[in-house]
Design a protein around this motif. Structure first.
Motif, mmCIF file in Angstrom:
data_model
loop_
_atom_site.group_PDB
_atom_site.id
_atom_site.type_symbol
_atom_site.label_atom_id
_atom_site.label_comp_id
_atom_site.label_asym_id
_atom_site.label_seq_id
_atom_site.Cartn_x
_atom_site.Cartn_y
_atom_site.Cartn_z
ATOM 1 N N MET A 115 0.844 -1.186 0.000
ATOM 2 C CA MET A 115 0.000 0.000 0.000
ATOM 3 C C MET A 115 0.890 1.250 0.000
ATOM 4 S SD MET A 115 -3.004 -1.101 -0.300
ATOM 5 C CE MET A 115 -3.732 0.532 -0.285
ATOM 6 N N ASN A 116 0.479 2.241 -0.777
ATOM 7 C CA ASN A 116 1.175 3.523 -0.939
ATOM 8 C C ASN A 116 2.484 3.417 -1.715
ATOM 9 O OD1 ASN A 116 -0.769 5.228 0.528
ATOM 10 N ND2 ASN A 116 -0.158 3.960 2.259
ATOM 11 N N SER A 117 2.715 2.287 -2.373
ATOM 12 C CA SER A 117 3.891 2.147 -3.224
ATOM 13 C C SER A 117 3.651 2.861 -4.549
ATOM 14 C CB SER A 117 4.192 0.673 -3.522
ATOM 15 O OG SER A 117 4.653 0.001 -2.385
ATOM 16 N N LYS A 118 4.721 3.425 -5.085
ATOM 17 C CA LYS A 118 4.688 4.065 -6.403
ATOM 18 C C LYS A 118 5.498 3.188 -7.346
ATOM 19 C CE LYS A 118 5.411 8.477 -8.691
ATOM 20 N NZ LYS A 118 5.797 9.887 -8.463
ATOM 21 N N VAL A 119 4.880 2.801 -8.461
ATOM 22 C CA VAL A 119 5.517 1.854 -9.376
ATOM 23 C C VAL A 119 5.517 2.376 -10.803
ATOM 24 C CG1 VAL A 119 4.870 -0.124 -7.959
ATOM 25 C CG2 VAL A 119 3.381 0.569 -9.805
ATOM 26 N N LEU A 120 6.452 1.871 -11.571
ATOM 27 C CA LEU A 120 6.495 2.144 -12.995
ATOM 28 C C LEU A 120 6.004 0.886 -13.694
ATOM 29 C CD1 LEU A 120 7.344 4.042 -15.330
ATOM 30 C CD2 LEU A 120 9.577 2.891 -15.272
ATOM 31 N N LEU A 121 4.884 1.019 -14.409
ATOM 32 C CA LEU A 121 4.284 -0.115 -15.116
ATOM 33 C C LEU A 121 4.385 0.096 -16.619
ATOM 34 C CD1 LEU A 121 1.014 -0.513 -13.020
ATOM 35 C CD2 LEU A 121 3.085 -1.884 -12.855
ATOM 36 N N LYS A 122 4.614 -0.987 -17.339
ATOM 37 C CA LYS A 122 4.692 -0.938 -18.801
ATOM 38 C C LYS A 122 3.559 -1.756 -19.383
ATOM 39 C CE LYS A 122 8.223 -1.591 -22.187
ATOM 40 N NZ LYS A 122 9.493 -2.295 -22.437
ATOM 41 N N ASP A 123 2.751 -1.130 -20.241
ATOM 42 C CA ASP A 123 1.687 -1.820 -20.959
ATOM 43 C C ASP A 123 2.359 -2.659 -22.046
ATOM 44 O OD1 ASP A 123 -0.311 -2.491 -22.919
ATOM 45 O OD2 ASP A 123 -1.591 -0.935 -22.052
ATOM 46 N N LEU A 124 2.226 -3.961 -21.985
ATOM 47 C CA LEU A 124 2.926 -4.843 -22.921
ATOM 48 C C LEU A 124 2.353 -4.784 -24.333
ATOM 49 C CD1 LEU A 124 3.671 -7.911 -20.642
ATOM 50 C CD2 LEU A 124 5.172 -6.001 -21.263
ATOM 51 N N ALA A 125 1.133 -4.298 -24.490
ATOM 52 C CA ALA A 125 0.539 -4.172 -25.825
ATOM 53 C C ALA A 125 1.021 -2.906 -26.535
ATOM 54 C CB ALA A 125 -0.989 -4.171 -25.739
ATOM 55 N N THR A 126 1.167 -1.827 -25.787
ATOM 56 C CA THR A 126 1.511 -0.536 -26.397
ATOM 57 C C THR A 126 2.948 -0.100 -26.122
ATOM 58 O OG1 THR A 126 0.834 0.752 -24.467
ATOM 59 C CG2 THR A 126 -0.879 0.226 -26.109
ATOM 60 N N GLU A 127 3.622 -0.781 -25.177
ATOM 61 C CA GLU A 127 4.971 -0.422 -24.740
ATOM 62 C C GLU A 127 5.020 0.909 -23.983
ATOM 63 O OE1 GLU A 127 7.864 -2.406 -25.153
ATOM 64 O OE2 GLU A 127 6.375 -3.880 -25.707
ATOM 65 N N LYS A 128 3.865 1.504 -23.680
ATOM 66 C CA LYS A 128 3.832 2.758 -22.932
ATOM 67 C C LYS A 128 4.065 2.473 -21.454
ATOM 68 C CE LYS A 128 0.772 5.309 -25.955
ATOM 69 N NZ LYS A 128 -0.508 6.005 -26.099
ATOM 70 N N GLU A 129 4.783 3.393 -20.802
ATOM 71 C CA GLU A 129 5.037 3.277 -19.377
ATOM 72 C C GLU A 129 4.284 4.365 -18.629
ATOM 73 O OE1 GLU A 129 9.496 1.329 -19.344
ATOM 74 O OE2 GLU A 129 9.302 3.481 -18.995
ATOM 75 N N ALA A 130 3.881 4.038 -17.416
ATOM 76 C CA ALA A 130 3.187 5.008 -16.571
ATOM 77 C C ALA A 130 3.508 4.721 -15.118
ATOM 78 C CB ALA A 130 1.671 4.927 -16.794
ATOM 79 N N GLU A 131 3.577 5.792 -14.336
ATOM 80 C CA GLU A 131 3.784 5.673 -12.900
ATOM 81 C C GLU A 131 2.429 5.657 -12.207
ATOM 82 O OE1 GLU A 131 6.330 8.826 -11.523
ATOM 83 O OE2 GLU A 131 7.940 8.245 -12.884
ATOM 84 N N TRP A 132 2.255 4.727 -11.257
ATOM 85 C CA TRP A 132 1.014 4.598 -10.501
ATOM 86 C C TRP A 132 1.342 4.420 -9.031
ATOM 87 C CZ3 TRP A 132 -3.704 5.390 -12.494
ATOM 88 C CH2 TRP A 132 -3.821 5.366 -13.884
ATOM 89 N N THR A 133 0.463 4.944 -8.179
ATOM 90 C CA THR A 133 0.589 4.752 -6.743
ATOM 91 C C THR A 133 -0.639 3.983 -6.261
ATOM 92 O OG1 THR A 133 1.826 6.807 -6.524
ATOM 93 C CG2 THR A 133 0.875 5.897 -4.511
ATOM 94 N N LEU A 134 -0.427 2.918 -5.506
ATOM 95 C CA LEU A 134 -1.509 2.090 -4.975
ATOM 96 C C LEU A 134 -1.959 2.680 -3.640
ATOM 97 C CD1 LEU A 134 -3.211 -0.486 -5.283
ATOM 98 C CD2 LEU A 134 -1.410 -1.696 -4.036
ATOM 99 N N VAL A 135 -3.231 3.103 -3.568
ATOM 100 C CA VAL A 135 -3.724 3.824 -2.396
ATOM 101 C C VAL A 135 -5.054 3.255 -1.901
ATOM 102 C CG1 VAL A 135 -2.596 5.977 -3.099
ATOM 103 C CG2 VAL A 135 -4.942 5.539 -3.814
ATOM 104 N N PHE A 136 -5.436 3.707 -0.704
ATOM 105 C CA PHE A 136 -6.759 3.394 -0.180
ATOM 106 C C PHE A 136 -7.779 4.249 -0.934
ATOM 107 C CE2 PHE A 136 -3.930 1.983 3.168
ATOM 108 C CZ PHE A 136 -4.497 0.769 3.510
#
Length: 138
Positions: A59-80
């Motif tokens: 919880m509250n981690s910030k991650v860099l995720l890559k969409d394997l279909a588009t190769e686009k990357e985005a940063e996301w934070t997992l929150v309540f």
């Protein structure tokens, strides 16, 4: 969704998530998603904050995720849920993607169904994890 991964969770986060599940269930919302989250919580290993591996999404981690279909990357934070804001890339633990993210490690690939078909994302990097940073109060 990734199968049989070990989910590490602190007692504090587990208690907060169990209260969230209970409160949400009483309102009769998120049936299938709520069951999926409860399944994830049933498999978790409760550890002290210092024992959470530094490459695990908590919880509250910030991650860099890559969409394997588009190769686009985005940063996301997992929150309540109260802190969720898609415009600021903060995703709720109650969203299908949030449930899928909890417990993933760097290098893992997660798959979940969407209205447009399956979505596959790879965890490229863990940019911030409260436990690794010593932020045990979050």
């Amino acid at each position: 969704m990734a199968q049989e991964r070990k989910i590490y969770i602190t007692e504090k986060d587990l208690e907060r998530l169990e209260r969230l599940v209970e409160a949400t269930d009483k309102r009769g919302k998120l049936g299938e998603h709520l069951e999926r989250l409860m399944d994830e919580l049933d498999r978790c290993e409760i550890v002290e904050p210092q024992e959470v591996p530094a490459d695990v999404i908590t919880m509250n981690s910030k991650v860099l995720l890559k969409d394997l279909a588009t190769e686009k990357e985005a940063e996301w934070t997992l929150v309540f849920p109260g802190k969720a804001d898609i415009a600021q890339n903060r995703i709720s633990i109650l969203a299908p993607a949030g449930i899928a993210m909890i417990g993933l490690c760097v290098g893992d690939v997660v798959t979940w169904p969407t209205q447009d078909g399956e979505k596959r994302l790879k965890v490229e990097a863990l940019l911030y994890q409260p436990e690794a940073a010593g932020d045990y109060h979050l």
